[in-house]
Design a protein around this motif. Structure first.
Motif, short mmCIF file in Angstrom:
data_model
loop_
_atom_site.label_atom_id
_atom_site.label_comp_id
_atom_site.label_asym_id
_atom_site.label_seq_id
_atom_site.Cartn_x
_atom_site.Cartn_y
_atom_site.Cartn_z
N SER A 57 8.14 7.26 -2.50
CA SER A 57 7.37 7.34 -1.20
C SER A 57 8.40 8.17 -0.13
CB SER A 57 7.17 6.15 -0.53
OG SER A 57 6.21 5.59 -1.37
N GLN A 58 7.78 9.19 0.54
CA GLN A 58 8.40 9.92 1.48
C GLN A 58 7.95 9.15 2.86
OE1 GLN A 58 7.32 14.39 1.30
NE2 GLN A 58 6.89 14.01 -0.68
N ASP A 59 8.75 9.93 3.96
CA ASP A 59 8.38 9.30 5.35
C ASP A 59 6.81 9.61 5.40
OD1 ASP A 59 10.88 7.94 5.41
OD2 ASP A 59 11.48 9.25 7.00
N PHE A 83 -0.38 14.84 7.45
CA PHE A 83 0.46 14.29 6.33
C PHE A 83 -0.17 14.22 5.31
CE2 PHE A 83 3.59 12.73 10.04
CZ PHE A 83 3.78 14.04 10.28
N CYS A 84 -1.39 13.58 5.14
CA CYS A 84 -1.92 13.33 3.89
C CYS A 84 -2.47 14.92 3.38
CB CYS A 84 -3.42 12.85 4.13
SG CYS A 84 -3.09 10.97 4.70
N SER A 122 -5.50 6.97 -0.30
CA SER A 122 -5.59 7.98 -1.27
C SER A 122 -4.43 8.44 -2.24
CB SER A 122 -6.21 9.30 -0.57
OG SER A 122 -5.43 9.74 0.49
N ILE A 123 -3.20 8.20 -1.52
CA ILE A 123 -1.88 8.49 -2.22
C ILE A 123 -1.27 7.28 -2.95
CG2 ILE A 123 -1.46 10.78 -0.71
CD1 ILE A 123 0.31 8.39 0.72
N ASP A 124 -2.35 6.38 -3.23
CA ASP A 124 -1.90 5.23 -3.89
C ASP A 124 -0.79 4.19 -3.22
OD1 ASP A 124 -3.63 5.03 -5.98
OD2 ASP A 124 -2.39 5.85 -7.50
N CYS A 170 0.60 8.78 6.12
CA CYS A 170 -0.51 9.24 5.55
C CYS A 170 -1.47 7.73 5.33
CB CYS A 170 -0.36 10.03 4.42
SG CYS A 170 -1.97 10.23 3.47
N ALA A 171 -0.69 6.85 4.77
CA ALA A 171 -1.42 5.93 4.31
C ALA A 171 -1.75 5.16 5.55
CB ALA A 171 -0.59 4.79 3.50
N ALA A 172 -0.96 4.95 6.68
CA ALA A 172 -1.25 4.27 7.90
C ALA A 172 -2.29 4.96 8.63
CB ALA A 172 -0.01 4.30 8.80
#
Length: 134
Positions: free
Chosen positions: A46-48, A122-123, A25-27, A53-55
């Protein structure tokens, strides 16, 4: 003949879906590298938290694992030949074995691991930042 074709497709499609990239969702793009391992492709900004979030989205939507799952860094940021901004992760239970639960969210250290539930938070943090609410 038709039934055989349908059955063959039904067996192939889930395997093909497993091999496909996932868009968070954060591309950020997530690419499976094994049954329970994957790589998150970062960007310059990209931040940590973005990687975690993606993971978490990939684990929940593609791997369907519960919140008690631990996500572990197996290839730190900057160590993969596929790109200096990419990070390798796994949810393999033995990857976090012997490792303490992390208090750090850094993606620069192999073995760093956090719960799926925390990674999902984090998302929300990133969405809040994006809206300018703090």
């Amino acid at each position: 003949m038709f039934r055989t074709t349908i059955l063959a497709l039904a067996m192939i499609i889930p395997g093909a879906a497993f091999a496909q990239d996932f868009r968070s969702s954060i591309d950020l793009t997530v690419r499976p590298t094994g049954k329970v391992s994957f790589e998150v492709f970062g960007t310059q900004s990209s931040q940590d938290k973005s990687y975690w979030c993606a993971a978490s989205e990939y684990v929940k939507k593609r791997l369907g694992n519960p919140a008690r799952t631990r996500i572990t860094v197996v290839a730190a940021k900057g160590s993969l030949p596929s790109g200096k901004r990419n990070v390798g992760f796994t949810i393999a239970a033995d990857a976090a074995k012997g490792q303490a639960s992390s208090t750090s969210i850094s993606v620069r250290n192999v073995g760093t691991n956090i719960s799926l539930g925390l990674a999902e938070q984090f998302c929300e943090d990133l969405r809040t930042q994006e809206r300018g609410i703090r």
